[in-house]
Design an enzyme around this catalytic site. Structure first.
Site, PDB file in Angstrom:
ATOM      1  N   ASP A 116      33.665  34.953  70.110  1.00 60.18           N
ATOM      2  CA  ASP A 116      32.855  35.897  69.337  1.00 60.18           C
ATOM      3  C   ASP A 116      32.629  35.361  67.926  1.00 60.18           C
ATOM      4  O   ASP A 116      33.459  34.613  67.395  1.00 60.18           O
ATOM      5  CB  ASP A 116      33.585  37.260  69.285  1.00 60.18           C
ATOM      6  CG  ASP A 116      32.666  38.374  68.845  1.00 60.18           C
ATOM      7  OD1 ASP A 116      31.439  38.175  68.803  1.00 60.18           O
ATOM      8  OD2 ASP A 116      33.175  39.465  68.529  1.00 60.18           O
TER       9      ASP A 116
ATOM     10  N   ASN B 105      24.891  41.544  77.714  1.00 62.08           N
ATOM     11  CA  ASN B 105      24.169  40.642  76.812  1.00 62.08           C
ATOM     12  C   ASN B 105      22.672  40.518  77.123  1.00 62.08           C
ATOM     13  O   ASN B 105      21.899  40.007  76.315  1.00 62.08           O
ATOM     14  CB  ASN B 105      24.809  39.235  76.796  1.00 62.08           C
ATOM     15  CG  ASN B 105      26.100  39.166  76.020  1.00 62.08           C
ATOM     16  OD1 ASN B 105      26.973  38.337  76.286  1.00 62.08           O
ATOM     17  ND2 ASN B 105      26.266  40.046  75.037  1.00 62.08           N
TER      18      ASN B 105
HETATM   19  C1  FPP Z   1      29.372  35.867  70.927  1.00 67.90           C
HETATM   20  O1  FPP Z   1      28.909  35.736  69.607  1.00 67.90           O
HETATM   21  C2  FPP Z   1      29.012  34.713  71.738  1.00 67.90           C
HETATM   22  C3  FPP Z   1      28.173  34.724  72.816  1.00 67.90           C
HETATM   23  C4  FPP Z   1      27.556  35.987  73.298  1.00 67.90           C
HETATM   24  C5  FPP Z   1      27.792  33.504  73.566  1.00 67.90           C
HETATM   25  C6  FPP Z   1      28.811  32.421  73.707  1.00 67.90           C
HETATM   26  C7  FPP Z   1      28.137  31.218  74.243  1.00 67.90           C
HETATM   27  C8  FPP Z   1      28.340  29.930  73.864  1.00 67.90           C
HETATM   28  C9  FPP Z   1      29.352  29.517  72.886  1.00 67.90           C
HETATM   29  C10 FPP Z   1      27.475  28.820  74.408  1.00 67.90           C
HETATM   30  C11 FPP Z   1      27.507  28.539  75.872  1.00 67.90           C
HETATM   31  C12 FPP Z   1      28.838  28.532  76.539  1.00 67.90           C
HETATM   32  C13 FPP Z   1      29.337  27.569  77.373  1.00 67.90           C
HETATM   33  C14 FPP Z   1      30.569  27.875  78.166  1.00 67.90           C
HETATM   34  C15 FPP Z   1      28.763  26.232  77.552  1.00 67.90           C
HETATM   35  P1  FPP Z   1      27.912  36.825  69.004  1.00 67.90           P
HETATM   36  O2  FPP Z   1      26.523  36.306  69.161  1.00 67.90           O
HETATM   37  O3  FPP Z   1      28.159  38.155  69.637  1.00 67.90           O
HETATM   38  O4  FPP Z   1      28.358  36.815  67.497  1.00 67.90           O
HETATM   39  P2  FPP Z   1      28.263  38.014  66.434  1.00 67.90           P
HETATM   40  O5  FPP Z   1      29.207  39.086  66.903  1.00 67.90           O
HETATM   41  O6  FPP Z   1      28.718  37.371  65.157  1.00 67.90           O
HETATM   42  O7  FPP Z   1      26.828  38.453  66.392  1.00 67.90           O
END
Ligand code: FPP
Length: 260
Positions: free
Chosen positions: A38, A86
């Site tokens: 996150d 998501n």
């Molecule tokens: C949460 O941060 C993260 C995600 C929803 C996506 C995670 C994906 C990756 C790191 C890339 C692909 C993964 C792999 C396994 C290759 P957020 O966007 O909710 O952050 P925020 O809470 O600060 O808005």
């Protein structure tokens, strides 16, 4: 804990991480680590970049966490990459996430094989775009004989949806007399989860300081130790993983019993 000779590039560990590895008790390692990645959006926002730049930067954290877990001989690592919820995000962000996943697989497959890592997907794969599904299946098939570590990516995953899927399969088994309701037990349910055959996570890590489980592995984390770090996912590296494991080793796990 000593780093093993066959582990690739142990010398790439900085002095602090090396000290942390030495501090680990090899007899109290978590078998399965699950991570809620996150903070990608906030990481980007702080740099006045678009949110997707945070996801892209998060790939480096994925690579480092996967390889460090393998070096530490962790049996299973599960990363929460995309929840069922998501899909509510802007279409452009969703499509970048899907593209990043495909890029990751294309770039990392050879490395996963070299490191003897088996790649698997947890979630409702059928609802993902066809090209993503194709690459995921390819990655899964190409690594299926690897025995070093299981690397699960939770994609289009929801803990409640996983339970619904499991209950549906159990209902079919009951209807066809494959299962007797009076005999139904916890292992029947476990056997129908996406994680069937894997140990439950011992350690659940969440980055970016949020204190939520966000519909992740609801059944499986019943007795997991939870460690929340303020570090945002794109900044998460091996030393943070080691910090989490050291913290885990300090916990006393009682499983509802009394102190030993
Ligand atoms: C949460 O941060 C993260 C995600 C929803 C996506 C995670 C994906 C990756 C790191 C890339 C692909 C993964 C792999 C396994 C290759 P957020 O966007 O909710 O952050 P925020 O809470 O600060 O808005």
């Amino acid at each position: 804990m000593k780093l093993k000779a066959e582990q690739p590039d142990p010398f790439l560990l900085d002095a602090r991480s090396k000290r942390m590895v030495e501090e680990l008790d090899p007899n109290r390692m978590p078998r399965h680590i699950a991570v809620i990645m996150d903070g990608n959006g906030r990481w980007a926002q702080r740099r006045h970049l678009p949110r997707v730049a945070g996801h892209r930067a998060g790939i480096e954290a994925v690579r480092d966490t996967v390889e460090m877990s393998r070096w530490l001989n962790i049996e299973a690592l599960t990363l929460y990459a995309f929840s069922k919820e998501n899909w509510k995000r802007p279409k452009s962000e969703v499509s970048v996430l899907m593209r990043l996943l495909r890029e990751y697989l294309h770039k990392e497959l050879a490395r996963l094989n070299r490191n003897n890592i088996r790649f698997q997907v947890l979630g409702r794969m059928d609802d993902l775009p066809a090209l993503v599904q194709k690459d995921l299946v390819y990655g899964r098939e190409e690594t299926r004989n690897n025995t070093g570590m299981i690397f699960n990516v939770a994609l289009n995953y929801g803990g409640r949806a996983e339970l619904v899927d499991a209950f549906k399969r159990l209902a079919v088994r009951m209807r066809t007399n494959g299962l007797d309701l009076d005999q139904l037990n916890e292992s029947d349910i476990e056997g129908e989860l996406y994680t069937a055959g894997l140990p439950d996570p011992d350690l659940l890590i969440r980055t970016s300081g949020e204190m939520r489980v966000s519909n992740f592995l609801l059944w499986q984390i019943a007795y997991a130790e939870i460690w929340v770090t303020p570090v945002l996912w794109p900044d998460f590296r091996r030393q943070h993983l080691l910090e989490g494991i050291i913290e885990f080793q300090k916990r006393e796990r009682r499983y509802g019993g009394l102190q030993a």
